[in-house]
Design an enzyme around this catalytic site. Structure first.
Site, PDB file in Angstrom:
ATOM      1  N   LYS A 256     -18.171 -13.594  49.067  1.00 48.74           N
ATOM      2  CA  LYS A 256     -19.358 -13.509  48.197  1.00 48.74           C
ATOM      3  C   LYS A 256     -18.870 -13.074  46.816  1.00 48.74           C
ATOM      4  O   LYS A 256     -18.615 -11.899  46.581  1.00 48.74           O
ATOM      5  CB  LYS A 256     -20.325 -12.472  48.779  1.00 48.74           C
ATOM      6  CG  LYS A 256     -21.778 -12.704  48.500  1.00 48.74           C
ATOM      7  CD  LYS A 256     -22.170 -12.807  47.055  1.00 48.74           C
ATOM      8  CE  LYS A 256     -22.458 -11.480  46.406  1.00 48.74           C
ATOM      9  NZ  LYS A 256     -22.718 -11.600  44.943  1.00 48.74           N
TER      10      LYS A 256
ATOM     11  N   GLY B 283     -15.922  -3.142  43.755  1.00 50.82           N
ATOM     12  CA  GLY B 283     -17.136  -3.097  42.938  1.00 50.82           C
ATOM     13  C   GLY B 283     -17.540  -1.659  42.693  1.00 50.82           C
ATOM     14  O   GLY B 283     -16.705  -0.741  42.709  1.00 50.82           O
ATOM     15  N   SER B 284     -18.827  -1.464  42.511  1.00 49.37           N
ATOM     16  CA  SER B 284     -19.307  -0.141  42.110  1.00 49.37           C
ATOM     17  C   SER B 284     -19.434   0.812  43.298  1.00 49.37           C
ATOM     18  O   SER B 284     -19.594   0.380  44.454  1.00 49.37           O
ATOM     19  CB  SER B 284     -20.673  -0.279  41.435  1.00 49.37           C
ATOM     20  OG  SER B 284     -21.613  -0.737  42.381  1.00 49.37           O
TER      21      SER B 284
ATOM     22  N   THR C 246     -22.754   0.309  45.248  1.00 49.26           N
ATOM     23  CA  THR C 246     -22.754  -0.757  46.262  1.00 49.26           C
ATOM     24  C   THR C 246     -21.880  -0.360  47.446  1.00 49.26           C
ATOM     25  O   THR C 246     -22.240  -0.621  48.603  1.00 49.26           O
ATOM     26  CB  THR C 246     -22.269  -2.084  45.642  1.00 49.26           C
ATOM     27  OG1 THR C 246     -23.090  -2.376  44.511  1.00 49.26           O
ATOM     28  CG2 THR C 246     -22.364  -3.231  46.634  1.00 49.26           C
ATOM     29  N   GLY C 247     -20.763   0.303  47.159  1.00 49.10           N
ATOM     30  CA  GLY C 247     -19.892   0.762  48.246  1.00 49.10           C
ATOM     31  C   GLY C 247     -20.647   1.632  49.239  1.00 49.10           C
ATOM     32  O   GLY C 247     -20.520   1.489  50.461  1.00 49.10           O
TER      33      GLY C 247
ATOM     34  N   GLU D 237     -12.821  -0.676  47.326  1.00 50.35           N
ATOM     35  CA  GLU D 237     -12.103  -0.322  46.087  1.00 50.35           C
ATOM     36  C   GLU D 237     -13.172  -0.155  45.026  1.00 50.35           C
ATOM     37  O   GLU D 237     -13.803  -1.117  44.611  1.00 50.35           O
ATOM     38  CB  GLU D 237     -11.108  -1.427  45.722  1.00 50.35           C
ATOM     39  CG  GLU D 237      -9.973  -0.925  44.830  1.00 50.35           C
ATOM     40  CD  GLU D 237     -10.244  -1.135  43.353  1.00 50.35           C
ATOM     41  OE1 GLU D 237     -11.015  -0.325  42.782  1.00 50.35           O
ATOM     42  OE2 GLU D 237      -9.694  -2.085  42.782  1.00 50.35           O
TER      43      GLU D 237
ATOM     44  N   GLU E 106     -17.770   6.335  34.650  1.00 54.17           N
ATOM     45  CA  GLU E 106     -17.067   5.106  34.311  1.00 54.17           C
ATOM     46  C   GLU E 106     -17.935   4.267  33.375  1.00 54.17           C
ATOM     47  O   GLU E 106     -19.092   3.985  33.691  1.00 54.17           O
ATOM     48  CB  GLU E 106     -16.773   4.313  35.587  1.00 54.17           C
ATOM     49  CG  GLU E 106     -15.963   3.067  35.314  1.00 54.17           C
ATOM     50  CD  GLU E 106     -15.660   2.282  36.592  1.00 54.17           C
ATOM     51  OE1 GLU E 106     -16.569   2.127  37.429  1.00 54.17           O
ATOM     52  OE2 GLU E 106     -14.511   1.824  36.730  1.00 54.17           O
TER      53      GLU E 106
HETATM   54  P1  ADP Z   1     -20.331  -4.281  39.252  1.00 56.90           P
HETATM   55  O1  ADP Z   1     -20.838  -3.069  38.578  1.00 56.90           O
HETATM   56  O2  ADP Z   1     -18.883  -4.545  39.141  1.00 56.90           O
HETATM   57  O3  ADP Z   1     -21.180  -5.490  39.015  1.00 56.90           O
HETATM   58  P2  ADP Z   1     -21.459  -4.248  41.886  1.00 56.90           P
HETATM   59  O4  ADP Z   1     -21.118  -3.310  42.985  1.00 56.90           O
HETATM   60  O5  ADP Z   1     -22.854  -4.284  41.406  1.00 56.90           O
HETATM   61  O6  ADP Z   1     -20.428  -3.891  40.754  1.00 56.90           O
HETATM   62  O7  ADP Z   1     -21.058  -5.730  42.268  1.00 56.90           O
HETATM   63  C1  ADP Z   1     -19.863  -6.070  42.941  1.00 56.90           C
HETATM   64  C2  ADP Z   1     -20.180  -7.110  43.999  1.00 56.90           C
HETATM   65  O8  ADP Z   1     -21.071  -6.515  44.944  1.00 56.90           O
HETATM   66  C3  ADP Z   1     -20.891  -8.358  43.464  1.00 56.90           C
HETATM   67  O9  ADP Z   1     -20.435  -9.491  44.155  1.00 56.90           O
HETATM   68  C4  ADP Z   1     -22.332  -8.072  43.805  1.00 56.90           C
HETATM   69  O10 ADP Z   1     -23.124  -9.231  43.945  1.00 56.90           O
HETATM   70  C5  ADP Z   1     -22.181  -7.361  45.133  1.00 56.90           C
HETATM   71  N1  ADP Z   1     -23.345  -6.532  45.502  1.00 56.90           N
HETATM   72  C6  ADP Z   1     -24.183  -5.866  44.676  1.00 56.90           C
HETATM   73  N2  ADP Z   1     -25.148  -5.232  45.381  1.00 56.90           N
HETATM   74  C7  ADP Z   1     -24.915  -5.501  46.688  1.00 56.90           C
HETATM   75  C8  ADP Z   1     -25.562  -5.144  47.922  1.00 56.90           C
HETATM   76  N3  ADP Z   1     -26.654  -4.379  47.945  1.00 56.90           N
HETATM   77  N4  ADP Z   1     -25.025  -5.605  49.065  1.00 56.90           N
HETATM   78  C9  ADP Z   1     -23.917  -6.349  49.070  1.00 56.90           C
HETATM   79  N5  ADP Z   1     -23.276  -6.755  47.951  1.00 56.90           N
HETATM   80  C10 ADP Z   1     -23.760  -6.332  46.767  1.00 56.90           C
END
Ligand code: ADP
Length: 506
Positions: free
Chosen positions: A200, A253-254, A257-258, A276, A410
């Protein structure tokens, strides 16, 4: 600009060829499921904006839970029938090496496509995206037929064999900065170890990974083994993470979300989650630094390249009070010399901020830091507005205290927070006083101090007398709330296989 201009570090890059690719009209892109490009089951798409000029680049499929379920089912079927998992490692190796060759063959096309999608300067994108991805596939391809199981030291009448078995279906969720590099860090070891994958990508940077999936099938990876579903994290990302049919989740990612992914895992099948997450990495300069000018140059690049949109960006400069003013002046001079602009122009050192919302968030951090008492030494504003794109000047803020928002959070933008310190103990204490622990830098001519700092700083990597250098042979991962598990190196393979014991009575 002369059409023969090349980038010295990379003879593959010729401005005229980049310019020819930048104008290419992009047809709308579908998901890649079971070896085919497939539109969203509800036929919905969303616009992809280019940060270069804010214009619509193309459309991608807006995935639905149904699309994601189809991709997971395809990956599961591919895994269960063994079309990839039961191939000899040496055969998987051959195919992954071919994929690496194909990525390299299409490197410039992929690099330009990625830059149009996410705004990274092409000089960095070429190296860090297709070329790095090709290298990663090659590394794990070459590794996988050299991984042995073990024979346990049992009593003579039994045989204990320890196998490495692929885990099954890997769900990979990746961000918009460096999608090919980060994607390959996950896909290459996962595929080499025999797993099937559902990827994804970030909704705003999916194009290169969709192309990668097509190249994977061309290289000979069987249909269904690598699937890509585009769309929002909250819809398709969540469906992937909640699935009972996905065995592990790997994510960059963030932190927000983690956290959700861990929760989805707990609510579903307890799938392992490797995360990460972000960083607020300290870059510490002692007054005994050997070459102040070089340290200032590398430190500026460490925060400002890719507009600071790198998880390991050196975003906190901790500098010993005696050299604070000199070092900041030198760093500002270097930052001023870095030209911001069209990321597809080989003359520019820094490209675009990824999106308008990221840019607004960066500017908000600057405002807040000023309110909290920090001083703006350079930048702080949006530039090149007439392009329609999203560009921000390299920004340096001094007098940032350890309690300030800019010290602790950050930004993920070109904003450097500078804080003075007096002693080595204070430097370690400041370095460790955020919730993150991803990367760090130390500049000193004192070898013993360098070792003490490496031991004292809580982070996944500590650079000494450099910043940001790395290669595939070493792991990258965070401690504290920067995450767990590691990408890169042979250690990454451990995530993608289970240990399986055969206990045989002789
Ligand atoms: P960034 O701040 O780098 O955009 P995110 O964590 O928002 O960090 O996004 C990183 C990835 O996680 C993207 O592919 C995003 O679509 C995905 N993502 C964001 N929210 C969710 C969620 N609730 N469940 C699963 N994947 C998500």
């Amino acid at each position: 600009m002369p059409t023969t201009q090349t980038n010295k570090g990379n003879p593959l890059m010729i401005q005229s060829e980049i310019d020819a690719l930048r104008g290419k009209v992009l047809t709308p892109r579908n998901h890649f499921i079971d070896g085919c490009t497939i539109p969203s089951n509800e036929g919905r798409t969303h616009d992809v904006l280019s940060p270069i000029d804010g214009q619509v680049l193309t459309q991608i499929a807006e995935g639905t839970p149904c699309d994601m379920d189809a991709a997971i089912a395809s990956a599961r079927a591919a895994f269960e029938d063994g079309r990839w998992a039961r191939r000899a490692p040496s055969e998987r190796k051959k195919i992954l090496l071919k994929l690496a060759d194909l990525i390299e063959k299409h490197a410039l096309e992929l690099a330009v496509l990625g830059v149009r999608d996410n705004g990274t300067e092409i000089t960095m994108a070429m190296k860090a995206e297709p070329m790095s991805a090709a290298g990663t596939f090659r590394y794990y391809a070459e590794a996988i037929d050299k991984v042995y199981g073990q024979i346990a030291p049992t009593a003579e009448n039994v045989l204990g064999l320890i196998h490495h078995a692929p885990v099954g279906v890997v769900g990979a969720i990746v961000p918009w900065n460096m999608p090919m590099m980060i994607g390959a860090w996950k896909l290459a070891p996962a595929l080499a170890a025999g797993n099937s994958v559902v990827l994804k990508p970030a909704e705003s940077a999916s194009l290169t990974l969709l192309k990668l999936a097509e190249l994977a099938v061309e290289a000979g990876i069987p249909e269904g083994v690598l699937n890509v579903v585009t769309g929002s994290g909250r819809v398709v990302g969540e469906t992937l993470a909640l699935s009972m049919d996905v065995d592990i989740l790997v994510f960059t990612g963030s932190g927000a979300t983690g956290r959700k992914l861990l929760e989805y895992s707990a609510r579903s099948n307890l799938k392992r989650c490797y995360l990460e997450l972000g960083g607020k990495s300290p870059n510490i300069v002692f007054k005994d630094v050997t070459d102040l000018a070089q340290a200032a140059k590398v430190s500026a690049a460490g925060i400002f390249r890719n507009s600071g949109q790198i998880c390991v960006a050196a975003s906190r400069l901790l500098v010993q009070a005696d050299i604070h003013d000199d070092f900041v002046a030198e760093l500002v001079e270097n930052a001023e010399a870095m030209q911001v602009g069209d990321p597809l122009d080989l003359n520019n050192h820094i490209g675009a901020v990824h999106s308008l919302s990221e840019l607004d968030a960066n500017l908000e951090f600057v405002k807040k830091a000023q309110v909290e008492g920090a001083e703006l030494q350079l930048g702080g504003d949006q530039i090149l507005k007439d392009t329609g794109g999203y560009y921000m000047a390299p920004t340096v803020m001094t007098g940032v205290r350890s309690t300030d928002t800019l010290f602790r959070n950050e930004v993920f933008g070109p904003v450097l927070a500078v804080t003075p310190f007096e002693t080595e103990e204070e430097a370690i204490q400041l370095a460790n006083s955020t919730e993150y622990g991803l990367s760090a830098g130390v500049w000193t001519s004192n070898l013993s101090r360098a070792h003490r700092m490496v031991a004292g700083i809580r982070s996944g990597v500590v650079h000494v007398n450099t910043y940001g250098g790395s290669d595939l042979t070493v792991p990258l991962g965070g401690v504290k709330q920067s995450g767990n598990g590691h990408d890169k190196s042979l250690h990454a393979l451990e995530k993608y296989s289970d240990l399986k014991t055969a206990w045989i009575q002789l």
